[in-house]
Design a protein around this motif. Structure first.
Motif, PDB file in Angstrom:
ATOM      1  N   THR A  85       0.782  -1.481  -0.172  1.00  0.00           N
ATOM      2  CA  THR A  85       0.247   0.054  -0.053  1.00  0.00           C
ATOM      3  C   THR A  85       0.534   1.528   0.058  1.00  0.00           C
ATOM      4  N   LYS A  86       1.733   1.195   0.656  1.00  0.00           N
ATOM      5  CA  LYS A  86       3.022   2.725   0.738  1.00  0.00           C
ATOM      6  C   LYS A  86       3.132   2.909  -0.921  1.00  0.00           C
ATOM      7  N   LYS A  87       3.543   2.062  -1.925  1.00  0.00           N
ATOM      8  CA  LYS A  87       3.888   1.901  -3.207  1.00  0.00           C
ATOM      9  C   LYS A  87       2.970   3.171  -3.799  1.00  0.00           C
ATOM     10  N   ARG A  88       1.679   3.353  -3.600  1.00  0.00           N
ATOM     11  CA  ARG A  88       0.243   3.391  -3.628  1.00  0.00           C
ATOM     12  C   ARG A  88       0.809   5.409  -4.915  1.00  0.00           C
ATOM     13  N   THR A  89       1.092   5.668  -3.764  1.00  0.00           N
ATOM     14  CA  THR A  89       1.711   7.017  -4.078  1.00  0.00           C
ATOM     15  C   THR A  89       2.825   7.440  -4.185  1.00  0.00           C
ATOM     16  N   ASP A  90       4.004   5.758  -4.590  1.00  0.00           N
ATOM     17  CA  ASP A  90       5.431   6.470  -4.834  1.00  0.00           C
ATOM     18  C   ASP A  90       5.285   5.910  -6.375  1.00  0.00           C
ATOM     19  N   VAL A  91       5.267   7.332  -6.837  1.00  0.00           N
ATOM     20  CA  VAL A  91       4.662   8.250  -8.387  1.00  0.00           C
ATOM     21  C   VAL A  91       6.042   7.101  -8.933  1.00  0.00           C
ATOM     22  N   PRO A  92       8.010   7.810  -8.406  1.00  0.00           N
ATOM     23  CA  PRO A  92       8.756   6.840  -9.411  1.00  0.00           C
ATOM     24  C   PRO A  92       9.057   5.397  -9.423  1.00  0.00           C
TER      25      PRO A  92
ATOM     26  N   GLY B 279      -0.648  -4.793  -6.382  1.00  0.00           N
ATOM     27  CA  GLY B 279       0.552  -5.234  -5.420  1.00  0.00           C
ATOM     28  C   GLY B 279       1.649  -6.298  -5.849  1.00  0.00           C
ATOM     29  N   GLN B 280       2.358  -6.512  -4.895  1.00  0.00           N
ATOM     30  CA  GLN B 280       4.111  -7.669  -5.456  1.00  0.00           C
ATOM     31  C   GLN B 280       4.193  -8.567  -5.227  1.00  0.00           C
TER      32      GLN B 280
ATOM     33  N   GLY C 208       9.028 -10.997  -6.570  1.00  0.00           N
ATOM     34  CA  GLY C 208       9.034  -9.395  -7.247  1.00  0.00           C
ATOM     35  C   GLY C 208       8.056  -8.687  -8.004  1.00  0.00           C
ATOM     36  N   THR C 209       7.277  -9.951  -8.395  1.00  0.00           N
ATOM     37  CA  THR C 209       6.701  -9.278  -9.759  1.00  0.00           C
ATOM     38  C   THR C 209       5.679  -8.622  -9.257  1.00  0.00           C
ATOM     39  N   VAL C 210       5.472  -7.199 -10.272  1.00  0.00           N
ATOM     40  CA  VAL C 210       3.755  -6.530 -10.290  1.00  0.00           C
ATOM     41  C   VAL C 210       2.969  -6.869 -10.356  1.00  0.00           C
ATOM     42  N   TYR C 211       2.378  -5.978  -9.779  1.00  0.00           N
ATOM     43  CA  TYR C 211       0.704  -6.556 -10.636  1.00  0.00           C
ATOM     44  C   TYR C 211       0.192  -5.240 -10.878  1.00  0.00           C
ATOM     45  N   PHE C 212      -0.440  -4.896 -11.850  1.00  0.00           N
ATOM     46  CA  PHE C 212      -1.700  -4.014 -12.039  1.00  0.00           C
ATOM     47  C   PHE C 212      -2.714  -4.754 -12.458  1.00  0.00           C
ATOM     48  N   GLY C 213      -3.891  -3.476 -12.646  1.00  0.00           N
ATOM     49  CA  GLY C 213      -5.792  -3.950 -13.431  1.00  0.00           C
ATOM     50  C   GLY C 213      -5.217  -2.972 -14.298  1.00  0.00           C
TER      51      GLY C 213
ATOM     52  N   PRO D  22     -15.306  16.186 -12.728  1.00  0.00           N
ATOM     53  CA  PRO D  22     -14.849  14.655 -13.291  1.00  0.00           C
ATOM     54  C   PRO D  22     -13.987  14.838 -11.894  1.00  0.00           C
ATOM     55  N   THR D  23     -13.330  13.779 -11.892  1.00  0.00           N
ATOM     56  CA  THR D  23     -12.327  13.203 -10.552  1.00  0.00           C
ATOM     57  C   THR D  23     -11.009  12.354 -11.393  1.00  0.00           C
ATOM     58  N   VAL D  24      -9.954  12.410 -10.864  1.00  0.00           N
ATOM     59  CA  VAL D  24      -9.009  12.222 -10.891  1.00  0.00           C
ATOM     60  C   VAL D  24      -8.201  11.162 -10.738  1.00  0.00           C
ATOM     61  N   PRO D  25      -7.928  10.525 -11.318  1.00  0.00           N
ATOM     62  CA  PRO D  25      -7.176   9.082 -10.342  1.00  0.00           C
ATOM     63  C   PRO D  25      -6.332   9.529 -10.031  1.00  0.00           C
ATOM     64  N   ASP D  26      -5.690   9.036  -8.727  1.00  0.00           N
ATOM     65  CA  ASP D  26      -3.966   9.253  -8.332  1.00  0.00           C
ATOM     66  C   ASP D  26      -3.293   8.292  -8.786  1.00  0.00           C
ATOM     67  N   PRO D  27      -2.325   8.504  -8.697  1.00  0.00           N
ATOM     68  CA  PRO D  27      -1.152   7.361  -9.620  1.00  0.00           C
ATOM     69  C   PRO D  27      -1.420   6.579  -9.503  1.00  0.00           C
ATOM     70  N   GLY D  28      -1.261   5.334  -8.095  1.00  0.00           N
ATOM     71  CA  GLY D  28      -1.521   4.347  -7.398  1.00  0.00           C
ATOM     72  C   GLY D  28      -2.959   3.696  -7.894  1.00  0.00           C
TER      73      GLY D  28
END
Ligand SMILES: [Zn+2]
Length: 309
Positions: free
Chosen positions: A18-25, A74-75, A79-84, A140-146
């Motif tokens: 969850t801490k990576k949800r705001t870690d843009v790099p 998640g991850q 180390g594999t990262v999963y996105f939806g 209209p709202t904008v999703p945050d990076p995560g």
């Protein structure tokens, strides 16, 4: 009674980081990594591949993912990262052996990892699909990076995914018979235990007592929690309970919600199933697990999507 185990949609092996949800790099690097995996979901469905009894989700690398609302799932330990990504599924399905399946259909057939990923992805996608505007001023709202929150560009308010708490309860009488009901909206011979949404400003235990009384006229005591699982269809959390019905009460069905309700002993339940008088909810549901936990073992018969046994 022991807590419920192995609920189909309460599984998962991927760390939500969850801490990576705001870690843009970090998010950008993970999206550029061809080893990252993307699950595309659309209206509660995703592509799956079936191999004998085994059902697996179909992932794509980020470069092959369609445009759509993106969120970090998640991850893995490796180390594999999963996105939806919430977007239309490819038609025809790609690869050709893939097929479209709903969470309800395959939730109990997937591995622990895939069941957790699909449940998480469907829940988030359902929220994004239906919460597109600021509730304060309609912008209209904008999703945050995560992808786990949205922000209003006009007033800066932040908005988070919604989950609706619901209770589902197995009621027993002094003879340890269980109360099963047929909802007026259900086809055929489907029966289940009672359920309902928690009202605003109400505890889960209060909701159990209120719902049972409203639907069947039975006043219950000794309400105790037995387990929960997410049910993102579209956004519920099902909290399971047992409760006791003291002696001397008659069932008075509220015909708006229920068509009928009856007490079943274990022998009567098995006989009703075998004679095809009733059909039980599928293994993906917490209802099925609570009924089998009371019964003391697996039971035959299951609803199908079409309502046939
Ligand atoms: Zn706003």
């Amino acid at each position: 009674m022991t807590p419920l185990e192995s609920l189909a949609l309460a599984r998962g092996t991927v760390d939500r980081v969850t801490k990576k949800r705001t870690d843009v790099p970090w998010l950008d690097a993970a999206w550029r990594n061809p080893g990252s995996r993307v699950l595309v979901v659309s209206a509660g469905q995703a592509l799956v591949r079936t191999d004998d009894e085994r059902v697996d989700l179909v992932f794509v690398p980020p470069r092959d993912a369609p445009e759509g609302t993106r969120f970090l799932l998640g991850q893995d330990a490796d180390g594999t990262v999963y996105f939806g990504v919430s977007a239309d599924l490819p038609t025809p399905p790609s690869p050709p052996e893939a097929r479209v399946a709903s969470l309800r259909e395959v939730g109990a057939l997937l591995s622990d990892r895939d069941a957790g990923l699909l449940t998480h992805a469907v829940a988030l996608a359902n929220w994004h699909d239906t919460h597109t505007h600021c509730p304060v001023d309609g912008t209209p709202t904008v999703p945050d990076p995560g992808g786990h929150s949205t922000r209003c560009p006009a007033d800066g308010t932040e908005h988070f995914p919604r989950t609706d708490p619901a209770v589902i309860m197995l009621v027993t009488d002094p003879d340890d018979r269980c109360l099963l009901a047929r909802n007026a909206a259900w086809p055929g011979r489907r029966v289940s235990i009672l359920a309902g949404f928690v009202d605003p400003g109400e505890s889960a235990e209060q909701a159990v007592i209120r719902e049972v009384a409203e639907e069947t006229g039975i006043k219950v005591t000794n309400v105790r929690y037995v387990g929960s699982q997410p049910w993102p269809m579209p956004r519920s959390l099902m909290m399971g309970f047992r409760a006791d019905a003291p002696a001397g009460q008659a069932i008075a069905v509220d015909h708006e919600e229920l068509a009928e309700a009856y007490w079943f002993s274990r022998d009567e339940l098995l006989a009703a199933i075998k004679s095809r008088a009733i059909v039980l909810p599928p293994p993906v549901s917490i209802a099925r697990h609570i009924i089998e936990s009371w019964y003391g073992g697996p039971l035959p018969s299951t609803w199908t999507e079409a309502g046939r046994s």
